[in-house]
Every structure is written in structure tokens, then in C-alpha cells.
Design a protein around this motif. Structure first.
Motif, mmCIF file in Angstrom:
data_model
loop_
_atom_site.group_PDB
_atom_site.id
_atom_site.type_symbol
_atom_site.label_atom_id
_atom_site.label_comp_id
_atom_site.label_asym_id
_atom_site.label_seq_id
_atom_site.Cartn_x
_atom_site.Cartn_y
_atom_site.Cartn_z
ATOM 1 N N PRO A 159 0.806 -1.231 0.000
ATOM 2 C CA PRO A 159 0.000 0.000 0.000
ATOM 3 C C PRO A 159 0.839 1.281 0.000
ATOM 4 C CG PRO A 159 -0.812 -1.560 1.647
ATOM 5 C CD PRO A 159 0.467 -2.127 1.120
ATOM 6 N N GLY A 160 2.086 1.213 0.542
ATOM 7 C CA GLY A 160 2.933 2.412 0.579
ATOM 8 C C GLY A 160 3.826 2.558 -0.641
ATOM 9 N N SER A 161 3.615 1.740 -1.658
ATOM 10 C CA SER A 161 4.487 1.760 -2.841
ATOM 11 C C SER A 161 4.320 3.042 -3.650
ATOM 12 C CB SER A 161 4.175 0.566 -3.749
ATOM 13 O OG SER A 161 2.878 0.695 -4.289
ATOM 14 N N PRO A 199 2.805 -2.403 -11.481
ATOM 15 C CA PRO A 199 4.247 -2.487 -11.754
ATOM 16 C C PRO A 199 4.472 -3.530 -12.837
ATOM 17 C CG PRO A 199 3.731 -3.785 -9.800
ATOM 18 C CD PRO A 199 2.432 -3.182 -10.272
ATOM 19 N N MET A 200 5.407 -3.271 -13.731
ATOM 20 C CA MET A 200 5.714 -4.289 -14.739
ATOM 21 C C MET A 200 6.353 -5.501 -14.066
ATOM 22 S SD MET A 200 7.996 -4.101 -18.183
ATOM 23 C CE MET A 200 6.702 -3.372 -19.150
ATOM 24 N N TYR A 201 5.831 -6.677 -14.372
ATOM 25 C CA TYR A 201 6.424 -7.944 -13.921
ATOM 26 C C TYR A 201 6.786 -8.752 -15.155
ATOM 27 C CZ TYR A 201 5.163 -7.853 -8.870
ATOM 28 O OH TYR A 201 5.070 -7.584 -7.524
ATOM 29 N N VAL A 236 2.061 2.351 -15.655
ATOM 30 C CA VAL A 236 3.011 1.284 -15.370
ATOM 31 C C VAL A 236 4.270 1.849 -14.708
ATOM 32 C CG1 VAL A 236 4.154 -0.730 -16.376
ATOM 33 C CG2 VAL A 236 2.290 0.379 -17.629
ATOM 34 N N THR A 237 4.722 1.201 -13.634
ATOM 35 C CA THR A 237 6.044 1.533 -13.090
ATOM 36 C C THR A 237 7.024 0.428 -13.471
ATOM 37 O OG1 THR A 237 5.404 0.534 -10.976
ATOM 38 C CG2 THR A 237 5.216 2.932 -11.173
ATOM 39 N N LEU A 238 8.281 0.837 -13.616
ATOM 40 C CA LEU A 238 9.318 -0.080 -14.079
ATOM 41 C C LEU A 238 10.559 0.035 -13.202
ATOM 42 C CD1 LEU A 238 7.632 0.124 -16.791
ATOM 43 C CD2 LEU A 238 9.810 -0.037 -17.954
ATOM 44 N N GLY A 239 11.311 -1.068 -13.164
ATOM 45 C CA GLY A 239 12.653 -0.998 -12.603
ATOM 46 C C GLY A 239 13.642 -0.471 -13.631
ATOM 47 N N GLY A 240 13.403 -0.777 -14.894
ATOM 48 C CA GLY A 240 14.327 -0.432 -15.978
ATOM 49 C C GLY A 240 14.438 1.069 -16.207
ATOM 50 N N ARG A 241 15.579 1.469 -16.776
ATOM 51 C CA ARG A 241 15.801 2.881 -17.118
ATOM 52 C C ARG A 241 15.211 3.172 -18.498
ATOM 53 N NH1 ARG A 241 20.428 5.207 -14.380
ATOM 54 N NH2 ARG A 241 21.503 3.664 -13.127
HETATM 55 C C1 LIG Z 1 8.419 -10.363 -10.235
HETATM 56 C C2 LIG Z 1 8.950 -9.061 -10.729
HETATM 57 C C3 LIG Z 1 9.175 -8.881 -12.068
HETATM 58 C C4 LIG Z 1 9.661 -7.665 -12.549
HETATM 59 N N1 LIG Z 1 9.833 -7.503 -13.903
HETATM 60 C C5 LIG Z 1 10.281 -6.323 -14.392
HETATM 61 C C6 LIG Z 1 10.435 -6.123 -15.790
HETATM 62 O O1 LIG Z 1 10.184 -6.998 -16.603
HETATM 63 N N2 LIG Z 1 10.896 -4.916 -16.221
HETATM 64 C C7 LIG Z 1 11.194 -3.900 -15.342
HETATM 65 O O2 LIG Z 1 11.606 -2.822 -15.775
HETATM 66 N N3 LIG Z 1 11.018 -4.053 -14.010
HETATM 67 C C8 LIG Z 1 10.563 -5.236 -13.515
HETATM 68 N N4 LIG Z 1 10.371 -5.397 -12.163
HETATM 69 C C9 LIG Z 1 10.580 -4.230 -11.289
HETATM 70 C C10 LIG Z 1 9.253 -3.560 -10.930
HETATM 71 O O3 LIG Z 1 8.500 -3.248 -12.075
HETATM 72 C C11 LIG Z 1 9.556 -2.277 -10.160
HETATM 73 O O4 LIG Z 1 10.267 -2.627 -9.009
HETATM 74 C C12 LIG Z 1 8.299 -1.539 -9.749
HETATM 75 O O5 LIG Z 1 7.548 -1.159 -10.854
HETATM 76 C C13 LIG Z 1 8.691 -0.291 -8.970
HETATM 77 O O6 LIG Z 1 7.547 0.392 -8.561
HETATM 78 P P1 LIG Z 1 7.058 0.287 -7.044
HETATM 79 O O7 LIG Z 1 5.835 1.090 -6.887
HETATM 80 O O8 LIG Z 1 6.996 -1.157 -6.621
HETATM 81 O O9 LIG Z 1 8.281 0.967 -6.311
HETATM 82 P P2 LIG Z 1 8.550 1.042 -4.738
HETATM 83 O O10 LIG Z 1 9.762 0.221 -4.466
HETATM 84 O O11 LIG Z 1 7.302 0.765 -3.961
HETATM 85 O O12 LIG Z 1 8.842 2.556 -4.570
HETATM 86 C C14 LIG Z 1 10.110 3.114 -4.799
HETATM 87 C C15 LIG Z 1 10.336 4.141 -3.738
HETATM 88 O O13 LIG Z 1 9.371 5.194 -3.834
HETATM 89 C C16 LIG Z 1 8.996 5.568 -2.530
HETATM 90 N N5 LIG Z 1 7.700 6.262 -2.550
HETATM 91 C C17 LIG Z 1 6.477 5.784 -2.235
HETATM 92 N N6 LIG Z 1 5.553 6.760 -2.358
HETATM 93 C C18 LIG Z 1 6.213 7.855 -2.781
HETATM 94 C C19 LIG Z 1 5.797 9.194 -3.088
HETATM 95 N N7 LIG Z 1 4.523 9.570 -2.979
HETATM 96 N N8 LIG Z 1 6.735 10.054 -3.505
HETATM 97 C C20 LIG Z 1 8.046 9.713 -3.632
HETATM 98 N N9 LIG Z 1 8.500 8.463 -3.321
HETATM 99 C C21 LIG Z 1 7.587 7.546 -2.906
HETATM 100 C C22 LIG Z 1 8.980 4.252 -1.753
HETATM 101 O O14 LIG Z 1 9.060 4.470 -0.371
HETATM 102 C C23 LIG Z 1 10.216 3.582 -2.309
HETATM 103 O O15 LIG Z 1 11.361 3.967 -1.583
HETATM 104 C C24 LIG Z 1 9.915 -6.602 -11.660
HETATM 105 C C25 LIG Z 1 9.701 -6.789 -10.291
HETATM 106 C C26 LIG Z 1 9.235 -8.008 -9.830
HETATM 107 C C27 LIG Z 1 8.988 -8.187 -8.347
#
Ligand SMILES: Cc1cc2nc3c(=O)[nH]c(=O)nc-3n(C[C@H](O)[C@H](O)[C@H](O)COP(=O)(O)OP(=O)(O)OC[C@H]3O[C@@H](n4cnc5c(N)ncnc54)[C@H](O)[C@@H]3O)c2cc1C
Length: 234
Positions: free
Chosen positions: A12-14, A99-101, A143-148
Motif C-alpha cells: 500500500p505504501g508503494s 508495476p511491470m512484472y 506502469v512503473t518499471l525498474g528499468g531505465r
Molecule cells: C516479479 C517481478 C518482475 C519484474 N519484472 C520487471 C520487468 O520486466 N521490467 C522492469 O523494468 N522491471 C521489472 N520489475 C521491477 C518492478 O516493475 C519495479 O520494481 C516496480 O515497478 C517499482 O515500482 P514500485 O511502486 O513497486 O516501487 P517502490 O519500491 O514501492 O517505490 C520506490 C520508492 O518510492 C517511494 N515512494 C512511495 N511513495 C512515494 C511518493 N509519494 N513520492 C516519492 N516516493 C515515494 C517508496 O518508499 C520507495 O522507496 C519486476 C519486479 C518483480 C517483483
């Protein structure tokens, strides 16, 4: 306008949840009605199985799509699915926030798509694309991503993000008749600083403010295909 946000994040805090919360607040402030399906909070069951059906057109052999149609008409489809179908039918704009998985949607959202976008209501036969059941409604992925950002694009290592999201944008949303708006993509969000994340939030707010002026993605038009869905010549 009625907005349905289907949210699929397990924390919920993501940051992803912050985008959802911002969309709710911004859309309501603009006078829109907003409903949210928070799939993890709802403990949504993503498994498409025979348990979804209170009656069976064919008790001996499960054809899931045929039973979707039969059970919806008979009023025997699982109540959690019917509730989601009703929400989608009520909305003018559907936002999928996830989030993209693995280059795709999280399993819980895939299961929502599998169980909710049922044959008969959302699509069927030639009722697809611009003749699909959701004609007149719009849909958008957030969509949120880990990738740049530089990792995505025609010549980039992971390829074009529109191509990556095609199963969702074309195969599910456009197929069912939604006009599909360009997705909002937040890159690299776990690894950038708070200030950069605030900038992503500002870009997301601007994307939502522009919702009525965004050009929908180009999708197949049924008039360009014959009865067998072969392209018409010329
Ligand atoms: C199974 C799996 C598969 C994945 N596959 C991919 C893939 O194919 N491609 C890819 O690119 N990525 C992939 N990922 C990565 C994933 O998409 C990202 O980790 C995710 O989208 C990040 O978003 P989040 O909301 O979870 O980030 P979070 O980790 O929840 O947030 C990042 C930071 O933001 C902070 N935050 C929260 N609210 C706020 C706010 N209001 N203002 C500022 N900061 C805040 C949080 O405290 C945290 O420190 C994968 C991850 C998993 C677990």
C-alpha cells in the motif's frame, strides 16, 4: 466521466500506489466519479477455473469461454467476477495501474483480465476491436518499471515498450473495443531519488490532465478485414 482504476500492487505504501492515489484525488477533484478495484486488498482470486461457474452448459468438458458466456446469461457466474464486470460496464475510462512484472502485468492482474473480460459481453465472433463490446470507452495503462528509460525503444536492449505491452494494449483492451490511450510509464522508480520521483508524479498528473487530448493508439479496424479476418486488398 466515470473512472475505474484497477490497481495491482502488493504494498500500500508503494510508489505505484501513490500514482493510484494521485489519480483518485485528481480525477475526483476534476468532478469525475472514481471507483477503485485494489486487487491485493480485495484478495482477488486470479485463477480461471471451473469453480467460477454455478451451472454448466457442458458438465463433461470445460470450455472456459463458453461457460463464461453461459453462466453470465444464466446468472450463475461467480459473484466476484460479476461485480467487476458491472464496474467496467459503468465506467467511461478504465485505468490499469501496475508495476511491470517480467515484461507483463502481475499475475493477479492477468487473472482479473482472464476472469472478468468475458466472452459474450466484452468480445465474441466478429465483435472485436472497433466492434468490440466496450466501444465508446477508453482505457489507459499506468506502469512503473525498474528499468531505465534508455533501455526501451526501437534499438534499445529491451525493445519498444509499446511492443512489450502489446498483449495488454491490443490483445486485451483494444480487442474488447476500448479506445486505448498512450500508457504512462514511470521508469526506474525504486532507484531514483525522492525529487526525481516527485517529477514522475508531476508527469503522471499532467498525463491524466491531458486525457481528453491524448491521441489513441492505432489499432485494427474491422472494416479493413474480410469475413475470415483476412486483410482486404487495396
Ligand atoms: C516479479 C517481478 C518482475 C519484474 N519484472 C520487471 C520487468 O520486466 N521490467 C522492469 O523494468 N522491471 C521489472 N520489475 C521491477 C518492478 O516493475 C519495479 O520494481 C516496480 O515497478 C517499482 O515500482 P514500485 O511502486 O513497486 O516501487 P517502490 O519500491 O514501492 O517505490 C520506490 C520508492 O518510492 C517511494 N515512494 C512511495 N511513495 C512515494 C511518493 N509519494 N513520492 C516519492 N516516493 C515515494 C517508496 O518508499 C520507495 O522507496 C519486476 C519486479 C518483480 C517483483
Amino acid at each position: 466521466m466515470k473512472v475505474l482504476i484497477v490497481h495491482a500492487h502488493n504494498e500500500p505504501g508503494s510508489f505505484n500506489a501513490a500514482l493510484k492515489d494521485q489519480a483518485v484525488a485528481q480525477m475526483r477533484a476534476a468532478g469525475h466519479e472514481v471507483e477503485v478495484s485494489d486487487l491485493y486488498a480485495m484478495n482477488w482470486n486470479p485463477v480461471a477455473s471451473a469453480a467460477d461457474f454455478g451451472s454448466r452448459a457442458n458438465p463433461d468438458y470445460l470450455v472456459y469461454a463458453l461457460e463464461q458466456r453461459h453462466n453470465y446469461e444464466a446468472g450463475t457466474l461467480a459473484a466476484d467476477i460479476v461485480a467487476e464486470i458491472d464496474k467496467v460496464r459503468r465506467c467511461d475510462l478504465l485505468i490499469l495501474n501496475f508495476p511491470m512484472y517480467w515484461f507483463s502485468v502481475p499475475a493477479i492482474l492477468k487473472g482479473w483480465i482472464d476472469r472478468v473480460l468475458i466472452s459474450g459481453v466484452f468480445y465474441g465472433g466478429r465483435r472485436i476491436y472497433d466492434r468490440g463490446g466496450m466501444q465508446g470507452k477508453r482505457a489507459m495503462a499506468v506502469v512503473t518499471l525498474g528499468g531505465r528509460e534508455h533501455m526501451f525503444g526501437a534499438d534499445a536492449i529491451h525493445g519498444d515498450i509499446g511492443t512489450m505491452l502489446r498483449p495488454l494494449l491490443q490483445g486485451s483492451l483494444a480487442y474488447c473495443g476500448f479506445e486505448v490511450l498512450p500508457p504512462f510509464v514511470g521508469y526506474h522508480v525504486p532507484y531514483i531519488g525522492d525529487e526525481a520521483r516527485r517529477e514522475v508524479l508531476a508527469q503522471h498528473a499532467a498525463h491524466l490532465r491531458a486525457v481528453d487530448t491524448l491521441t489513441p493508439l492505432s489499432m485494427p479496424a474491422m472494416a479493413d478485414f474480410d469475413d475470415q479476418l483476412r486483410p482486404l486488398q487495396g
